[in-house]
Scaffold this motif. Structure first.
Motif, mmCIF file in Angstrom:
data_model
loop_
_atom_site.group_PDB
_atom_site.id
_atom_site.type_symbol
_atom_site.label_atom_id
_atom_site.label_comp_id
_atom_site.label_asym_id
_atom_site.label_seq_id
_atom_site.Cartn_x
_atom_site.Cartn_y
_atom_site.Cartn_z
ATOM 1 N N ARG A 19 -6.267 0.387 13.174
ATOM 2 C CA ARG A 19 -6.191 1.613 12.403
ATOM 3 C C ARG A 19 -7.424 1.752 11.498
ATOM 4 N N VAL A 28 0.151 3.541 2.327
ATOM 5 C CA VAL A 28 0.133 2.105 2.033
ATOM 6 C C VAL A 28 1.031 1.771 0.835
ATOM 7 N N ALA A 35 -9.016 -2.206 -1.241
ATOM 8 C CA ALA A 35 -9.438 -2.450 0.152
ATOM 9 C C ALA A 35 -9.649 -1.134 0.895
ATOM 10 N N LEU A 36 -8.721 -0.190 0.740
ATOM 11 C CA LEU A 36 -8.855 1.093 1.441
ATOM 12 C C LEU A 36 -10.121 1.824 1.015
ATOM 13 N N ASN A 85 5.085 -2.479 -6.480
ATOM 14 C CA ASN A 85 4.414 -3.537 -7.238
ATOM 15 C C ASN A 85 2.976 -3.130 -7.588
ATOM 16 N N GLU A 128 7.040 0.157 -1.742
ATOM 17 C CA GLU A 128 6.958 -1.009 -2.630
ATOM 18 C C GLU A 128 6.096 -0.627 -3.829
ATOM 19 N N SER A 161 0.079 -5.488 -5.866
ATOM 20 C CA SER A 161 -0.089 -5.166 -4.441
ATOM 21 C C SER A 161 -0.777 -3.815 -4.289
ATOM 22 N N ALA A 220 -4.447 -3.988 -5.149
ATOM 23 C CA ALA A 220 -5.155 -4.791 -4.142
ATOM 24 C C ALA A 220 -5.420 -3.955 -2.888
ATOM 25 N N ASN A 221 -4.395 -3.275 -2.390
ATOM 26 C CA ASN A 221 -4.588 -2.492 -1.168
ATOM 27 C C ASN A 221 -5.439 -1.242 -1.401
#
Lengths: 177, 177
Positions: free
Chosen positions: A2, A29, A45-46, A35, A33, A38, A41-42
């Motif tokens: 992806r 993403v 990255a994205l 949190n 959730e 998390s 962090a994501n």
């Protein structure tokens, strides 16, 4: 897979289209959730892996600093890039300035920014977006560095502010500062 | 600059020497500030950018999953690499196995590991090191992925266990689980 498809498509899009689809990826993403760690962090990255193949900003660092204490110090959060400064004292550097002014700061040349904190000598331009909680307090900043001069513009500001705002809506923040 | 010098030196070192100097870098970066999030973020960066130029493991992901709840779910923490799975349920995948067994798990070929969670289809081998608090409870895992088969060996286990142990000594962990 992806990520590769997204990266190839991202290069062909206008910057406005790119940020609109990146915002949708952020929402996908963060779904399910809440949190905060998390989520940050994501999102780093994205944004990092999304912006890099476009090449307008030669992005070398994307990440978060958060207020984890009542005194207003910013501490390093999740990021993509090389090892970074851990503590930013109130008002210091571009991150401290954005937090104090409560507005996004775009710095076309960090060497001309008074009090710039050089975590990496590869960085030449920077954008920092403040993160607001529901009370309107600044609880952190979203910080992006680029190795080229003038890496970030008003479209980056709009796109990154929308992403930051959505992140704050979609995670539970553990502090009230 | 420091990161470049380190990377160049790292390629010439034996793996044991490399991990010994990486441990010193981890200690230096964690000195003076015991925040757990900052600590995990910088340790993932040091290990990711340290291992990559060596080339034995074609490392594509380095990061943490932590138990942020009493039920034993692992949630994504700071990392380097592409966007990752957020929730790992107890016992699931290599991360869940390492947490349940309370020992490091080296997987030479993830496709042969029963119940492997494929966050990225580029990953072919993996190592997961459990993180223990002072009571001896597993509070998270340190997870590394590589795109080559057999990316990690017993020297990686020893080096990464030492780094993980030092990290847990040098940060304040906010939960007792």
């Amino acid at each position: 897979r992806r990520a590769e498809v997204t990266a190839a498509a991202a290069v062909r899009q206008s910057k406005r289209e790119f940020y609109a689809s990146l915002l949708k990826e952020v929402e996908a993403v963060l779904e399910g959730e809440r949190n905060w760690i998390s989520g940050m962090a994501n999102v780093s990255a994205l944004v990092f892996h999304g912006l890099r193949p476009r090449g307008e900003a030669h992005v070398n660092w994307v990440g978060f600093y958060t207020r984890t204490n009542a005194e207003g110090r910013l501490l390093l959060g999740p990021f993509q890039g090389e090892v970074a400064c851990v503590v930013i004292n109130p008002g210091r550097g571009v991150c401290g300035a954005a937090a104090a002014r409560k507005e996004t700061v775009i710095v076309p040349d960090v060497h001309e920014f008074p009090g710039h904190i050089a975590c990496s000598d590869k960085t030449n331009s920077e954008i920092v977006v403040p993160m607001f909680n529901a009370k309107g307090n600044v609880v952190g900043v979203f910080d992006l560095d680029a190795t080229n001069l003038r890496g970030f513009d008003e479209e980056d500001r709009a796109g990154l502010e929308a992403i930051t705002q959505r992140l704050m809506q979609l995670v539970d923040w553990p502090h009230d500062w």
